[in-house]
Motif scaffolding. Sequence first.
Motif, PDB file in Angstrom:
ATOM      1  N   GLY A 249      -9.286 -10.778  -5.393  1.00  0.00           N
ATOM      2  CA  GLY A 249      -9.098 -10.843  -6.836  1.00  0.00           C
ATOM      3  C   GLY A 249      -7.864 -11.628  -7.218  1.00  0.00           C
ATOM      4  O   GLY A 249      -7.012 -11.940  -6.373  1.00  0.00           O
ATOM      5  N   TYR A 250      -7.778 -11.927  -8.494  1.00  0.00           N
ATOM      6  CA  TYR A 250      -6.633 -12.662  -9.044  1.00  0.00           C
ATOM      7  C   TYR A 250      -6.219 -12.006 -10.352  1.00  0.00           C
ATOM      8  O   TYR A 250      -7.057 -11.736 -11.217  1.00  0.00           O
ATOM      9  CB  TYR A 250      -7.007 -14.125  -9.290  1.00  0.00           C
ATOM     10  CG  TYR A 250      -6.014 -14.872 -10.147  1.00  0.00           C
ATOM     11  CD1 TYR A 250      -4.769 -15.235  -9.645  1.00  0.00           C
ATOM     12  CD2 TYR A 250      -6.309 -15.203 -11.473  1.00  0.00           C
ATOM     13  CE1 TYR A 250      -3.841 -15.914 -10.430  1.00  0.00           C
ATOM     14  CE2 TYR A 250      -5.405 -15.882 -12.268  1.00  0.00           C
ATOM     15  CZ  TYR A 250      -4.166 -16.241 -11.740  1.00  0.00           C
ATOM     16  OH  TYR A 250      -3.252 -16.896 -12.523  1.00  0.00           O
ATOM     17  N   ARG A 251      -4.928 -11.732 -10.491  1.00  0.00           N
ATOM     18  CA  ARG A 251      -4.366 -11.185 -11.733  1.00  0.00           C
ATOM     19  C   ARG A 251      -3.503 -12.256 -12.366  1.00  0.00           C
ATOM     20  O   ARG A 251      -2.547 -12.741 -11.749  1.00  0.00           O
ATOM     21  CB  ARG A 251      -3.554  -9.922 -11.443  1.00  0.00           C
ATOM     22  CG  ARG A 251      -2.920  -9.292 -12.693  1.00  0.00           C
ATOM     23  CD  ARG A 251      -2.136  -8.020 -12.358  1.00  0.00           C
ATOM     24  NE  ARG A 251      -3.003  -7.025 -11.759  1.00  0.00           N
ATOM     25  CZ  ARG A 251      -2.839  -6.537 -10.527  1.00  0.00           C
ATOM     26  NH1 ARG A 251      -1.847  -6.979  -9.764  1.00  0.00           N
ATOM     27  NH2 ARG A 251      -3.668  -5.633 -10.051  1.00  0.00           N
ATOM     28  N   SER A 252      -3.826 -12.638 -13.595  1.00  0.00           N
ATOM     29  CA  SER A 252      -3.162 -13.779 -14.225  1.00  0.00           C
ATOM     30  C   SER A 252      -1.648 -13.584 -14.299  1.00  0.00           C
ATOM     31  O   SER A 252      -1.151 -12.529 -14.680  1.00  0.00           O
ATOM     32  CB  SER A 252      -3.729 -13.995 -15.635  1.00  0.00           C
ATOM     33  OG  SER A 252      -3.471 -12.869 -16.461  1.00  0.00           O
ATOM     34  N   GLY A 253      -0.942 -14.613 -13.886  1.00  0.00           N
ATOM     35  CA  GLY A 253       0.503 -14.613 -13.966  1.00  0.00           C
ATOM     36  C   GLY A 253       1.193 -13.619 -13.060  1.00  0.00           C
ATOM     37  O   GLY A 253       2.393 -13.360 -13.225  1.00  0.00           O
ATOM     38  N   ASP A 254       0.453 -13.063 -12.063  1.00  0.00           N
ATOM     39  CA  ASP A 254       1.078 -12.031 -11.247  1.00  0.00           C
ATOM     40  C   ASP A 254       0.754 -12.170  -9.765  1.00  0.00           C
ATOM     41  O   ASP A 254       1.627 -12.474  -8.958  1.00  0.00           O
ATOM     42  CB  ASP A 254       0.665 -10.646 -11.750  1.00  0.00           C
ATOM     43  CG  ASP A 254       1.371  -9.509 -11.026  1.00  0.00           C
ATOM     44  OD1 ASP A 254       2.551  -9.692 -10.670  1.00  0.00           O
ATOM     45  OD2 ASP A 254       0.760  -8.452 -10.810  1.00  0.00           O
ATOM     46  N   ALA A 255      -0.527 -11.910  -9.383  1.00  0.00           N
ATOM     47  CA  ALA A 255      -0.782 -11.723  -7.963  1.00  0.00           C
ATOM     48  C   ALA A 255      -2.215 -12.060  -7.565  1.00  0.00           C
ATOM     49  O   ALA A 255      -3.115 -12.152  -8.397  1.00  0.00           O
ATOM     50  CB  ALA A 255      -0.488 -10.264  -7.594  1.00  0.00           C
ATOM     51  N   PHE A 256      -2.387 -12.231  -6.237  1.00  0.00           N
ATOM     52  CA  PHE A 256      -3.698 -12.271  -5.603  1.00  0.00           C
ATOM     53  C   PHE A 256      -3.897 -10.937  -4.880  1.00  0.00           C
ATOM     54  O   PHE A 256      -2.956 -10.390  -4.301  1.00  0.00           O
ATOM     55  CB  PHE A 256      -3.798 -13.433  -4.622  1.00  0.00           C
ATOM     56  CG  PHE A 256      -3.747 -14.778  -5.283  1.00  0.00           C
ATOM     57  CD1 PHE A 256      -4.904 -15.349  -5.813  1.00  0.00           C
ATOM     58  CD2 PHE A 256      -2.551 -15.479  -5.382  1.00  0.00           C
ATOM     59  CE1 PHE A 256      -4.860 -16.591  -6.429  1.00  0.00           C
ATOM     60  CE2 PHE A 256      -2.498 -16.714  -5.998  1.00  0.00           C
ATOM     61  CZ  PHE A 256      -3.655 -17.276  -6.523  1.00  0.00           C
ATOM     62  N   ILE A 279       2.282 -10.950  -4.476  1.00  0.00           N
ATOM     63  CA  ILE A 279       2.842 -11.449  -5.733  1.00  0.00           C
ATOM     64  C   ILE A 279       3.081 -12.956  -5.609  1.00  0.00           C
ATOM     65  O   ILE A 279       3.791 -13.412  -4.713  1.00  0.00           O
ATOM     66  CB  ILE A 279       4.150 -10.718  -6.077  1.00  0.00           C
ATOM     67  CG1 ILE A 279       3.943  -9.195  -6.026  1.00  0.00           C
ATOM     68  CG2 ILE A 279       4.643 -11.158  -7.455  1.00  0.00           C
ATOM     69  CD1 ILE A 279       2.813  -8.688  -6.894  1.00  0.00           C
ATOM     70  N   ALA A 280       2.479 -13.712  -6.520  1.00  0.00           N
ATOM     71  CA  ALA A 280       2.555 -15.170  -6.450  1.00  0.00           C
ATOM     72  C   ALA A 280       3.312 -15.787  -7.617  1.00  0.00           C
ATOM     73  O   ALA A 280       3.637 -16.978  -7.579  1.00  0.00           O
ATOM     74  CB  ALA A 280       1.137 -15.755  -6.404  1.00  0.00           C
ATOM     75  N   PHE A 281       3.616 -14.999  -8.650  1.00  0.00           N
ATOM     76  CA  PHE A 281       4.262 -15.542  -9.840  1.00  0.00           C
ATOM     77  C   PHE A 281       5.415 -14.623 -10.264  1.00  0.00           C
ATOM     78  O   PHE A 281       5.348 -13.411 -10.097  1.00  0.00           O
ATOM     79  CB  PHE A 281       3.264 -15.667 -10.995  1.00  0.00           C
ATOM     80  CG  PHE A 281       2.036 -16.463 -10.641  1.00  0.00           C
ATOM     81  CD1 PHE A 281       2.025 -17.840 -10.767  1.00  0.00           C
ATOM     82  CD2 PHE A 281       0.892 -15.820 -10.171  1.00  0.00           C
ATOM     83  CE1 PHE A 281       0.901 -18.577 -10.435  1.00  0.00           C
ATOM     84  CE2 PHE A 281      -0.238 -16.550  -9.844  1.00  0.00           C
ATOM     85  CZ  PHE A 281      -0.237 -17.930  -9.972  1.00  0.00           C
ATOM     86  N   GLY A 282       6.463 -15.196 -10.826  1.00  0.00           N
ATOM     87  CA  GLY A 282       7.585 -14.415 -11.325  1.00  0.00           C
ATOM     88  C   GLY A 282       8.311 -13.649 -10.249  1.00  0.00           C
ATOM     89  O   GLY A 282       8.792 -12.534 -10.479  1.00  0.00           O
TER      90      GLY A 282
END
Length: 317
Positions: A249-256, A279-282
């Motif tokens: 899954g993918y969570r916008s602006g946050d994580a895979f 966590i891929a963002f921020g």
Amino acid sequence: MGKAVAQQQPQFSHYGFNGMYLNPAYAGVKGYGEITALGRSQYIGYNGTFDEGGSPTTASITASLPLPILAGGIGIGVYRDRIAQLNTTNVQLSYSRHITIGEGRLGLGIQGVFNNIYQGKFRANDENDIFVPLEGSDGKIDVGAGLWYEGPRLYAGLSINNLLRSEYKFNSQVVTSGRSARYLNENHAYLTAGYNIDLTSSVVLTPTVLVKMVLPGKFGDEDKFSIRNNSYEVGARATFDDRYWGGLGYRSGDAFTALGGISFAKDNALRLGLAYDIIAFGQDAKASSSFEIMLGYRLPKPGLKTKPAIRTPRYSF
């Protein structure tokens, strides 16, 4: 004066297994009862710049049961959420009225909520700021509503909570007359859907989506439904032999997210699932990962308590 936005309600990577948390109309709509427990540790090991701790932790349990005598179902949910000095205990009681539509069922749900919020000790940037709370709690009643459609392959739901936009008041670190620190629970809406695709006789693919909407302000305000306050999650999982599953899954602006699990016991009634977020963002304001565990139990479908009588002409004399 500046403006900041933050997560106000818990989020779960197992949203595709946890309709009762998202929507009161889900109660009993599948035609059987179920119990789902979730534990989540978000941003594991996160430490603030000045204070230790701060990573959100959540424990949740929901249950729903169809009640034909009420032409629907009932549900209950409890969660305990902690983010640094903010502790929330939430209790929900739901009723869903079921309407048959073709091969599916539509639930019309309402929900009563009791919410208790505790604020701990805060380090004020301005010592004279009357809105910085000091060790106090407040509880309020709120309501929610929703729609949920459950078909042989498709499910979809739309809900909104905190309809009363309850305001919580706390002791202030500054002793004043008639003034207090405050916390406002804004309206939140959830739109979710999933579809089961038979890839083979033993493998089912289920794409899922969840749109989370924060609706600040009063109804009628110009920017009440601004898209800048929305976020979404998309994913897909494959289920093998109605027993094992795995997905991404993918969570916008946050994580895979990666998740997997197994069903076991009689009729695969028990299920155990794990989810891991990368966590891929921020990352400057977060730790590198989140972890979640799910345990669920599906109750047998209601049936006749006694065997039906067998009638035969052989004994008709």
